[in-house]
Design an enzyme around this catalytic site. Structure first.
Site, PDB file in Angstrom:
ATOM      1  N   ARG A 211      39.211  53.582  52.828  1.00  0.00           N
ATOM      2  CA  ARG A 211      38.754  53.907  54.181  1.00  0.00           C
ATOM      3  C   ARG A 211      39.687  54.943  54.783  1.00  0.00           C
ATOM      4  O   ARG A 211      40.601  54.605  55.534  1.00  0.00           O
ATOM      5  CB  ARG A 211      38.733  52.648  55.037  1.00  0.00           C
ATOM      6  CG  ARG A 211      37.743  51.631  54.514  1.00  0.00           C
ATOM      7  CD  ARG A 211      37.785  50.368  55.343  1.00  0.00           C
ATOM      8  NE  ARG A 211      36.889  49.362  54.772  1.00  0.00           N
ATOM      9  CZ  ARG A 211      36.844  48.107  55.167  1.00  0.00           C
ATOM     10  NH1 ARG A 211      37.632  47.684  56.132  1.00  0.00           N
ATOM     11  NH2 ARG A 211      36.005  47.264  54.603  1.00  0.00           N
TER      12      ARG A 211
ATOM     13  N   ARG B  58      51.155  57.796  54.764  1.00  0.00           N
ATOM     14  CA  ARG B  58      51.637  58.623  55.870  1.00  0.00           C
ATOM     15  C   ARG B  58      52.969  58.112  56.410  1.00  0.00           C
ATOM     16  O   ARG B  58      53.837  58.910  56.806  1.00  0.00           O
ATOM     17  CB  ARG B  58      50.588  58.679  56.986  1.00  0.00           C
ATOM     18  CG  ARG B  58      49.341  59.478  56.576  1.00  0.00           C
ATOM     19  CD  ARG B  58      48.195  59.289  57.543  1.00  0.00           C
ATOM     20  NE  ARG B  58      48.592  59.658  58.906  1.00  0.00           N
ATOM     21  CZ  ARG B  58      47.842  59.412  59.987  1.00  0.00           C
ATOM     22  NH1 ARG B  58      46.675  58.790  59.865  1.00  0.00           N
ATOM     23  NH2 ARG B  58      48.262  59.784  61.173  1.00  0.00           N
TER      24      ARG B  58
ATOM     25  N   ASP C 153      41.348  57.635  57.091  1.00  0.00           N
ATOM     26  CA  ASP C 153      41.402  57.795  58.548  1.00  0.00           C
ATOM     27  C   ASP C 153      40.816  59.127  58.978  1.00  0.00           C
ATOM     28  O   ASP C 153      40.659  60.045  58.163  1.00  0.00           O
ATOM     29  CB  ASP C 153      42.868  57.780  59.018  1.00  0.00           C
ATOM     30  CG  ASP C 153      43.444  56.389  58.984  1.00  0.00           C
ATOM     31  OD1 ASP C 153      42.730  55.433  59.332  1.00  0.00           O
ATOM     32  OD2 ASP C 153      44.628  56.283  58.611  1.00  0.00           O
TER      33      ASP C 153
END
Lengths: 245, 245
Positions: free
Chosen positions: B50, B198, B52
């Site tokens: 999924r 990240r 972002d």
């Protein structure tokens, strides 16, 4: 007066090309406005190559002269600040002698042409490559490219509006490399005619699709007639990669 | 019913992320609309990861099931036609068994993170890289990255909104490579926590700037507290590169 050599990166899709035009913003005009914003001086920024609308640069070179005494890094950072948010960036600035000329002192220009050769369209690089859906025979293209090497009359690959005094040029490199789904064509010469790289790549595409043999390409070159030279590849795949002095 | 595995490329800057959202278009919804346009069927397209908002994909994988009997190439071309002009492309379609699940069958996910490490801003790749102007010590980052390898509680690098049952993951690769002015970080694991890549890249940036030592990074991991884990790198530099089954 101090003369500076600038190395530039830009996204050609945002400009009408290098040169000042009536129908939109040229990279040259964007730089001249930034210079005026920095030091209040109205100058001419001379570029090594007059890239067309849509053609990108990874290493265009230009020069300019200003009265304001500033070190090279200050000039770079100030121009970049004044260029925001336009997609043109000064990568590097070097002080040069007053006899340096971005266009006339250039010894060699290197262009990169990116062909995305796969059936699905590009989702990430649409404005950065020439998307060719049908498979290309890269080995045939690479072999045929050799017939264009060396000193020739390139009239068949020269735009009708080309202003060069002579159609004779010496092509030092025209090589192909596979890079994932892309074919990268590198063209290297002291100088090129208007649209020469795009026209050579367009002709190589015909070879890659089997429409032309190596011999057909040789005949096209020998014809010295643009109508014999095949199609023009689109601007968006072309990058002025480097200029050597 | 036939089940198909899709490999996808997309430009994350055009979407609110993979999942359907109230505030804009998700890649998943774009695909589901294309499926309905193709065969009139309302289906759920399940993705392997999924991603972002702003995160790109070079090789996201998804699956779907439709009644319409069509060969894999027809499905690919039809979905691509219906997806135009959105920047999402179906690279590949393969028929799979009904027990194939894009998310649960995945053995390994590979992410690429692109850092542009130079003082001048990007003119060409602004929405595709994290621009870090100050020089990074890549060797220090690469050495420090090793402390994150293996099986750990990654709570310190997990978004507060992460829905995973456990914060324990096994990181199989976290490697750095120089690519011109860019640093490419490759992260490979069976699965990742929300924002894990990240957050790890954000922490490595602190190492690259000398704000953290390798030991500081090890302490951050050991703290099992997101507040100890450093900053989050922006979405635009992240690419879901591949999913292996």
């Amino acid at each position: 007066m101090t003369r500076y050599r600038l190395t530039l990166e830009y996204d050609g899709s945002a400009f009408v090309g290098w040169q000042r035009q009536d129908n939109g913003l040229g990279v040259q005009a964007a730089l001249e406005t930034a210079v005026e914003g920095f030091c209040g001086e109205q100058v001419i920024v001379e570029g090594a190559g007059r890239t067309d609308s849509g053609v990108h640069a990874l290493g265009q070179v230009a020069h300019l002269e200003i009265e304001r005494d500033a070190d090279a890094e200050t000039v770079r950072d100030a121009l970049n600040a004044h260029l925001r948010p336009l997609p043109v960036t000064v990568l590097d600035v070097v002080e040069v002698d007053e006899d340096f000329h971005a266009r006339f002192s250039a010894r060699e220009r290197v262009y990169l042409y990116r062909i995305l050769n796969r059936r699905p369209a590009p989702a990430l690089d649409g404005a950065r490559v020439w998307w060719v859906a049908r498979p290309l025979d890269m080995a045939a293209m690479a072999a045929a490219a050799n017939v264009l090497l060396g000193h020739h009359d390139f009239t068949s690959f020269r735009a009708s509006e080309c202003q060069a005094a002579s159609p004779e040029k010496t092509l030092d490199e025209l090589s192909l490399a596979r890079c994932g789904d892309e074919i990268h064509v590198t063209a290297r010469a002291r100088s090129f005619l208007h649209h020469q790289v795009r026209n050579m790549v367009g002709a190589l595409q015909w070879v890659g699709h089997g429409k032309w043999s190596t011999n057909d390409l040789a005949n096209a070159l020998a014809a010295r007639d643009r109508r014999a030279g095949g199609p023009t590849a689109p601007a968006q795949g072309l990058y002025l990669k480097a200029v050597h002095y």
